[in-house]
Every structure is written in C-alpha cells, then in structure tokens.
Design a protein around this motif. Structure first.
Motif, PDB file in Angstrom:
ATOM      1  N   GLY A 113      11.543  29.158 -18.809  1.00  0.00           N
ATOM      2  CA  GLY A 113      10.713  28.463 -17.827  1.00  0.00           C
ATOM      3  C   GLY A 113      11.477  28.158 -16.548  1.00  0.00           C
ATOM      4  O   GLY A 113      10.902  27.775 -15.547  1.00  0.00           O
ATOM      5  N   SER A 114      12.806  28.290 -16.623  1.00  0.00           N
ATOM      6  CA  SER A 114      13.652  28.211 -15.438  1.00  0.00           C
ATOM      7  C   SER A 114      13.383  26.981 -14.571  1.00  0.00           C
ATOM      8  O   SER A 114      13.262  25.875 -15.092  1.00  0.00           O
ATOM      9  CB  SER A 114      13.476  29.511 -14.650  1.00  0.00           C
ATOM     10  OG  SER A 114      14.396  29.604 -13.604  1.00  0.00           O
ATOM     11  N   TYR A 115      13.257  27.198 -13.263  1.00  0.00           N
ATOM     12  CA  TYR A 115      13.143  26.079 -12.326  1.00  0.00           C
ATOM     13  C   TYR A 115      11.806  25.348 -12.411  1.00  0.00           C
ATOM     14  O   TYR A 115      11.606  24.348 -11.739  1.00  0.00           O
ATOM     15  CB  TYR A 115      13.355  26.584 -10.888  1.00  0.00           C
ATOM     16  CG  TYR A 115      12.421  27.715 -10.523  1.00  0.00           C
ATOM     17  CD1 TYR A 115      11.137  27.461 -10.093  1.00  0.00           C
ATOM     18  CD2 TYR A 115      12.832  29.033 -10.661  1.00  0.00           C
ATOM     19  CE1 TYR A 115      10.266  28.492  -9.786  1.00  0.00           C
ATOM     20  CE2 TYR A 115      11.976  30.068 -10.365  1.00  0.00           C
ATOM     21  CZ  TYR A 115      10.681  29.788  -9.927  1.00  0.00           C
ATOM     22  OH  TYR A 115       9.829  30.813  -9.637  1.00  0.00           O
ATOM     23  N   HIS A 116      10.880  25.825 -13.242  1.00  0.00           N
ATOM     24  CA  HIS A 116       9.617  25.099 -13.397  1.00  0.00           C
ATOM     25  C   HIS A 116       9.815  23.699 -13.967  1.00  0.00           C
ATOM     26  O   HIS A 116       8.922  22.877 -13.908  1.00  0.00           O
ATOM     27  CB  HIS A 116       8.653  25.882 -14.285  1.00  0.00           C
ATOM     28  CG  HIS A 116       8.010  27.045 -13.598  1.00  0.00           C
ATOM     29  ND1 HIS A 116       7.703  27.020 -12.260  1.00  0.00           N
ATOM     30  CD2 HIS A 116       7.600  28.255 -14.050  1.00  0.00           C
ATOM     31  CE1 HIS A 116       7.150  28.181 -11.918  1.00  0.00           C
ATOM     32  NE2 HIS A 116       7.083  28.949 -12.987  1.00  0.00           N
ATOM     33  N   VAL A 117      11.019  23.453 -14.500  1.00  0.00           N
ATOM     34  CA  VAL A 117      11.300  22.118 -15.044  1.00  0.00           C
ATOM     35  C   VAL A 117      11.179  21.041 -13.959  1.00  0.00           C
ATOM     36  O   VAL A 117      10.934  19.882 -14.252  1.00  0.00           O
ATOM     37  CB  VAL A 117      12.707  22.093 -15.723  1.00  0.00           C
ATOM     38  CG1 VAL A 117      13.821  22.222 -14.708  1.00  0.00           C
ATOM     39  CG2 VAL A 117      12.884  20.847 -16.562  1.00  0.00           C
ATOM     40  N   VAL A 118      11.285  21.437 -12.694  1.00  0.00           N
ATOM     41  CA  VAL A 118      11.183  20.453 -11.610  1.00  0.00           C
ATOM     42  C   VAL A 118       9.762  19.905 -11.477  1.00  0.00           C
ATOM     43  O   VAL A 118       9.549  18.707 -11.389  1.00  0.00           O
ATOM     44  CB  VAL A 118      11.642  21.067 -10.260  1.00  0.00           C
ATOM     45  CG1 VAL A 118      11.442  20.083  -9.120  1.00  0.00           C
ATOM     46  CG2 VAL A 118      13.095  21.482 -10.338  1.00  0.00           C
ATOM     47  N   ASP A 119       8.779  20.793 -11.480  1.00  0.00           N
ATOM     48  CA  ASP A 119       7.417  20.288 -11.241  1.00  0.00           C
ATOM     49  C   ASP A 119       6.344  20.806 -12.207  1.00  0.00           C
ATOM     50  O   ASP A 119       5.193  20.418 -12.100  1.00  0.00           O
ATOM     51  CB  ASP A 119       7.003  20.590  -9.784  1.00  0.00           C
ATOM     52  CG  ASP A 119       6.907  22.076  -9.519  1.00  0.00           C
ATOM     53  OD1 ASP A 119       7.594  22.845 -10.211  1.00  0.00           O
ATOM     54  OD2 ASP A 119       6.131  22.483  -8.636  1.00  0.00           O
ATOM     55  N   LYS A 120       6.713  21.694 -13.113  1.00  0.00           N
ATOM     56  CA  LYS A 120       5.698  22.160 -14.076  1.00  0.00           C
ATOM     57  C   LYS A 120       6.308  22.123 -15.482  1.00  0.00           C
ATOM     58  O   LYS A 120       6.471  23.144 -16.139  1.00  0.00           O
ATOM     59  CB  LYS A 120       5.246  23.591 -13.744  1.00  0.00           C
ATOM     60  CG  LYS A 120       4.636  23.743 -12.363  1.00  0.00           C
ATOM     61  CD  LYS A 120       4.146  25.174 -12.158  1.00  0.00           C
ATOM     62  CE  LYS A 120       3.827  25.466 -10.710  1.00  0.00           C
ATOM     63  NZ  LYS A 120       5.019  25.779  -9.889  1.00  0.00           N
ATOM     64  N   GLU A 121       6.617  20.922 -15.935  1.00  0.00           N
ATOM     65  CA  GLU A 121       7.332  20.768 -17.199  1.00  0.00           C
ATOM     66  C   GLU A 121       6.579  21.349 -18.391  1.00  0.00           C
ATOM     67  O   GLU A 121       7.204  21.818 -19.341  1.00  0.00           O
ATOM     68  CB  GLU A 121       7.606  19.286 -17.450  1.00  0.00           C
ATOM     69  CG  GLU A 121       9.080  18.929 -17.397  1.00  0.00           C
ATOM     70  CD  GLU A 121       9.294  17.465 -17.669  1.00  0.00           C
ATOM     71  OE1 GLU A 121       9.844  17.148 -18.725  1.00  0.00           O
ATOM     72  OE2 GLU A 121       8.903  16.639 -16.812  1.00  0.00           O
TER      73      GLU A 121
END
Lengths: 296, 137
Positions: free
Chosen positions: A201-209
């Motif tokens: 999920g890569s950088y989606h942890v910032v705004d799409k957990e």
C-alpha cells in the motif's frame, strides 16, 4: 573492499537499526559501506511522466556526489550502494534513463553546475542484497555465521521496488531467490508463500489507511498460515506498514496474533554474532520470539 | 440493455494524444487481455479496473477517466508494467492520468492537514511519496 553508500532519509529516522546492522555486518564481510559525506533525498518515487525532467534532478545529483566520493575511497569501484529499496529503484531507473538519453543528462548537468557537480554517467547503482549475492557470495556468509538461526521460519517479503520495474530489478521479478538463499545461509528455515511481492500500500498510509490495512491483513495472515514466525524485508516503508498496521489491526480486534518484522540485516547481525539491543523502530515486539529461540 | 453513443472527435483525440505524450505510451498497443487487472494488488478497491481505464482512454472518454478513483488507488507497485504482454508501461499510463489532473488541480492532498501523532511517526518516504503523487510538487 569499500563502497560508496547512499543512506537516504529513512535510514536516519525510522530505520536506524537497519543502517546500524547493515554497516556492522558489512565490516565483518569486508564489503564495507562508507557513507557519502553529502547527500540529498532521492525523491522516493521515480517520475513516470516522460516530460518531467525536474524530478530526475535529485537522483542524478546523488549519483554525481557519489562519483566524487568514489574518488576519495580506496579499494572501491564505480558502485553506489543503497539499503532502502525505494531509493534503490529510483536511482537505478534514473541512472538508466540518463545513460540512454544524453540530452536529458546534459540538461540535468547544467542544473548541477552551480554546485560544481557533474555526472559522467559511469556509475552503477546496486542494492546491498546484490553486493551480498554477487560480490561477497553466500558461501562466504555461511563461513562467517557464528550462530545458526535455528527455529526461525522466515517469509521473505520483497515488496515492489526491489523487483520492479525491469530497469531496477535485483532478481527475477516473478521468482526471486536472493532473500531466500540468504535465509538458508543464516541457518533459518525458508517459508514458501505467494505474497512476497504483494504491494503493502506504500505511501497510501498517509491518507488512505484502509487500502494499506487491507493489504497488510492479506500479507501477514498469509505468512502466518504457512507457518512463518518472522517476515524479513529490505524496505523501510514496507517494514513500517507491516509493523505499525498489524498493531492497529490487533487493537481493532481484526487479528489476534502478530508476527515480527525484521530487516534482513538484523537477522544477519544476529547470525554473525553482533549483539542486538535496540529494537525501538519496531512496533511488534520481536524480543519474545528471539528470546524463545535463544538468539538474544 | 442500455446503449451509449461513442464519439471520437477532435476533443477526444486531443485528450488521447495528451495522455500518450505524458506517459510516452501507445494506448492502442493494448489488446485488453486483462492481465494488468488480474495481477493488480488493488483491483478490489478500484471503481474502474486497470484495463477498463485503458479502454476508456482508448475511446477518449475524458470525463469517465478523470472522475474515476482508480488512478488514485494505484500505488505504482508496477506489477502491471512488468507483466504486460504488449510491453506497455501500464503504471505510467495511470501516472499520466494523475499528472493530467494535477496540472489543472495541483493539490489532491492538503499537506498542512497531515499533522498529529501519526504524522510525526510516519516514515519520510511515506510523506515524500504521497506528496509527490498527490500534488504537482
């Protein structure tokens, strides 16, 4: 042998233990990682837009700085070594791109002029796993092992950026073996599983957990189902997502048990007899497992 | 059964060539085998599957592509790219849709709103990656 080593930003913040163990291990194996005196962020993700030169400047700046560093090092070659797999992929892709496109390299060099830098296009970017496989050799590692990792059942998680795209892959992109062979060399058991390159999920942890949690559930449950008691990775972002989101899922009651996440260099350090004390980067505590196997 | 009138006029052709320019890919190389969608880690989260996005692009259906969530769900893991039997850089096409949108509306994520305890702990590469993909920076 010494290598010009580009740490990238994360090895100095969230993944200090990754860097520490890698550098210590590199000294034992006589393939020492020597940090570049000056470096900048590589930009993390390489631009896939064909008309965006700006995003290719930072990686080339790093390559040119490494060339300067290589001149200072004795007993080295034209290699830039990385540990973070996102840095590795970004640098490799851009390196290949500027080698193929002289006009782009000229444009970027013109940008670097004010810092008195110039990239010749003659460096090679390598991930540390490639150095271990191709230059140190697994036989050499086997010889240096002091403590076999008996009882560790390791699922190797490559993530995306070690294997994609073709310009940046360190191994076969569908059936990689480098991490599994390393696991065997350290005396641990290899777990065969299908999720070795399912994106975290890569950088989606910032705004799409939610997207990340969905992936982490699939990956960690998949590893546990096949009998793994540890997952190894080479990417600080994969490690963060796998580690922190497991704790989150456990708090929510979605999973009962967690599985510890290690950098491959941490297992190497244990096997080569380096005492590990610092586990502060971890979210899932790995100490109970290591203690039960008599490894710390 | 409903039918839709498909028009490929000047406006559609312009959109198609803009996407082809940004991505550097030939959209018509795709023969809709669906391998990209089959291998995609995020297919279950997408409103248009990967091959559907490409199909809409081939027809120049700008509104449908630009309103889809899929390009923003794509995390650029590049599995589709390495598996495409037609050697299309599929992920670059997804990126070109994002780029197309960002060149008109530069902010998909409000950077100033990423704060608090969680933001403090996030790895740098998560933040840089997210801002690079979601803003024109």
């Amino acid at each position: 042998m010494k290598y010009s080593y580009f740490p990238g930003c994360n090895l100095k913040t969230n993944a200090k233990e990754y860097e520490h163990t890698a550098v210590e291990v590199s000294k034992i194996l006589d393939a020492e990682l020597v940090e570049m005196p000056v470096f900048n962020c590589c930009g993390t993700v390489h631009s896939m837009a064909s008309d965006n030169t700006m995003r290719r400047i930072a990686p080339v700046r790093i390559l040119s700085r490494s060339e300067e560093h290589q001149k200072e090092l004795e007993d080295t070659n034209n290699t830039v070594v990385t540990l973070c797999s996102m840095c590795s992929s970004t640098l490799k892709v851009v390196n290949e791109e500027v080698k193929e496109d002289e006009e782009m390299l000229q444009k970027i060099n013109w940008q670097l002029e004010r810092d008195n830098l110039k990239y010749s296009g003659h460096s090679e970017v390598k991930h540390y796993l490639e150095i271990l496989r191709d230059e140190v050799g697994f036989e050499e590692i086997v010889k240096k092992v002091k403590k076999q990792l008996k009882g560790m059942k390791v699922a190797s998680y490559y993530g995306c950026m070690l294997l994609h795209p073709d310009k940046a892959k360190i191994d076969d992109s569908e059936t990689p073996t480098v991490m599994e062979t390393l696991t065997l060399a350290l005396g641990a058991e290899v777990v065969d599983w299908p999720y070795f390159k399912t994106c975290c999920g890569s950088y989606h942890v910032v705004d799409k957990e939610d997207i990340v949690n969905n992936q982490i559930l699939k990956i960690t449950e998949g590893a546990k189902k096949r009998g793994a008691n540890a997952i190894i990775t080479a990417c600080p972002l994969c490690a963060y997502n796998l580690d922190s989101q497991q704790v989150f899922l456990q708090k929510k009651g979605i999973i009962k048990e967690t599985i510890p996440i290690f950098y491959f260099t941490q297992l190497m350090a244990i096997a080569l007899g380096i005492k590990l004390e610092n586990f502060e980067d971890h979210h899932v505590d790995p100490k109970p497992l290591l203690k039960s196997l008599g490894l710390i | 059964m409903s039918f839709e009138y498909i028009k490929i006029g000047k406006e559609e052709k312009e959109f198609i060539s803009k996407i082809e320019d940004i991505s550097g890919q030939n959209l018509y190389a795709c023969y809709q085998c669906g391998k990209c969608t089959a291998g995609c880690s995020f297919s279950n989260q997408m409103d248009l599957t990967v091959n559907q996005v490409i199909h809409r692009l081939q027809l120049g259906q700008k509104e449908k592509v630009l309103s889809a969530k899929s390009p923003w769900v794509c995390a650029s893991c590049l599995t589709c790219t390495v598996r495409c039997p037609r050697d299309i850089d599929v992920a670059a096409i997804m990126e070109s849709v994002r780029e197309y949108i960002l060149r008109y509306e530069p902010e998909r994520i409000e950077r100033m709103k990423v704060t608090g305890e969680k933001a403090k702990n996030l790895p740098n590469i998560a933040l840089v990656g997210s801002f690079r993909k979601n803003t024109e920076l």
